[in-house]
Design an enzyme around this catalytic site. Structure first.
Site, PDB file in Angstrom:
ATOM      1  CG  ASP A  62      -0.198  -0.389   2.403  1.00 35.17           C
ATOM      2  OD1 ASP A  62       0.747  -0.545   2.345  1.00 35.17           O
ATOM      3  OD2 ASP A  62      -0.921  -1.040   3.434  1.00 35.17           O
ATOM      4  CG  ASN A 128      -9.424  -0.905  11.967  1.00 30.88           C
ATOM      5  OD1 ASN A 128      -8.412  -1.881  11.163  1.00 30.88           O
ATOM      6  ND2 ASN A 128      -9.668  -0.239  11.405  1.00 30.88           N
ATOM      7  CG  HIS A 130      -5.540  -1.476   8.982  1.00 28.35           C
ATOM      8  ND1 HIS A 130      -5.818  -0.405   9.071  1.00 28.35           N
ATOM      9  CD2 HIS A 130      -4.678  -2.586   9.201  1.00 28.35           C
ATOM     10  CE1 HIS A 130      -4.722  -0.313   9.631  1.00 28.35           C
ATOM     11  NE2 HIS A 130      -3.909  -1.217   9.992  1.00 28.35           N
ATOM     12  CD  GLU A 135      -8.968   1.181   7.972  1.00 29.14           C
ATOM     13  OE1 GLU A 135      -8.945   0.412   8.892  1.00 29.14           O
ATOM     14  OE2 GLU A 135      -8.625   2.715   7.523  1.00 29.14           O
TER      15      GLU A 135
END
Ligand code: F6R
EC number: 3.5.99.6
Length: 235
Positions: A62, A128, A130, A135
Site C-alpha cells: 500500500d 481494527n 485491517h 479497513e
C-alpha cells in the site's frame, strides 16, 4: 493457521527471517512487503544477513494517497530506508500515491500483481483487523482499491507524523483477494493493542468486520505474535 509465539520482536524477526531464507532456497522470486512498525526488526535482520534479492521482485501492499515518494512518511520512503537502499531487488513495486488518474493506477497495480504472483507475503495488522489498508467492510475478494482510512487507523498512524492532521485520509491498497493469492503469508503482530484483532483473525468468525479473518481461507498462513498480542487467544 500456524501460530508462533515469540518473546519479542527480535525473536519474531528471526522466525520471519528463517521463512524468507527457506523461501529463497526453494526458488521464491516475488516477495510481498509491508510497512509499519511490526516488520522493522525483521527488515533489520534481513539487511544484516547475506540474503540476496538482486534477482527477485518486491510488491508492496500500500501507499498513502497524496504523498510523494520523497516524503519521509511515504511508504516508498519507508521501504528505501528500511530495506531497498541496503538490500536491492531487481524490481520493486509500490502503488503510486500521486497518480492523477487513481482508477488507472488501481488497474496498473492489479496488473503488477498478476504479472508477479507473490511467493511470500509479509503482513502487519491494524488494531481494527485491517490488512494492507483494507479497513473493516472490505470484501474478501477485493482487488487493489482506493480506501478511506478509518478514524482509528488515522489515530494509530498519527504517531509517525508531527500532527494527526498531517496523516493522509486515503490510501491505495492491494485488496484482500489479491493478498489471499500469495502462496505463503506471514503476519507479525506485537503488543496488547493487537490482541483483539488477533483473536478475531484466528478464532473469530470469517467476517468483513475483521478483514484479517479472511486469512482463515488461506492454507499457508503463519502468525508471529508476542505474549501480549496472543493474550486473548483461548488456546
Ligand atoms: C502497512 C500496512 C498496515 C500495517 C498495520 C500495522 O503496509 O499494510 O496494514 O501493517 O497498520 O501497522 P504497525 O505495524 O505500525 O502497527
Amino acid at each position: 493457521m500456524k501460530i508462533i509465539k515469540v518473546k519479542d520482536q527480535v525473536e519474531g524477526a528471526q522466525k520471519g527471517f528463517e521463512i524468507f531464507k527457506e523461501g529463497l532456497a526453494n526458488d521464491a522470486k516475488v516477495f510481498g512487503l509491508a510497512t509499519g512498525s511490526s516488520p522493522i526488526a525483521f527488515y533489520q535482520k534481513v539487511v544484516a544477513s547475506d540474503l540476496d534479492f538482486t534477482e527477485c521482485t518486491s510488491v508492496n501492499l500500500d501507499e498513502y494517497v497524496g504523498l510523494p515518494a520523497e516524503n519521509d512518511q511515504s511508504y516508498h520512503y519507508f521501504m528505501k530506508e528500511n530495506l531497498f537502499n541496503k538490500k536491492p531487488f531487481a524490481k520493486s513495486y509500490v502503488p503510486n500515491g500521486l497518480a492523477s488518474d487513481i482508477p488507472a493506477e488501481l488497474k496498473r497495480y492489479d496488473q503488477v500483481i498478476a504479472d508477479n504472483p507473490v511467493d511470500i507475503q509479509i503482513l502487519g495488522i491494524g488494531q481494527n483487523g485491517h490488512i494492507g489498508f483494507n479497513e473493516p467492510g472490505s470484501s474478501f475478494d477485493s482487488n487493489t482499491q482506493e480506501v478511506q482510512l478509518t478514524e482509528s487507523t488515522i489515530k494509530a498512524n498519527a504517531r509517525f507524523f508531527e500532527n494527526e492532521a498531517d496523516v493522509p485520509t486515503k490510501a491505495i491498497s492491494m485488496g484482500i483477494g489479491s493478498i489471499l493469492k500469495a502462496k505463503k503469508i506471514v503476519l507479525f503482530a506485537y503488543g496488547e493493542s493487537k490482541a483483539e484483532a488477533i483473536k478475531g483473525t484466528v478464532e473469530g468468525p470469517q467476517t468483513t468486520d475483521v478483514p484479517a479473518s479472511a486469512l482463515q481461507l488461506h492454507d499457508d498462513v503463519t502468525i508471529i505474535v508476542d505474549e501480549a498480542a496472543a493474550s486473548l487467544l483461548s488456546k
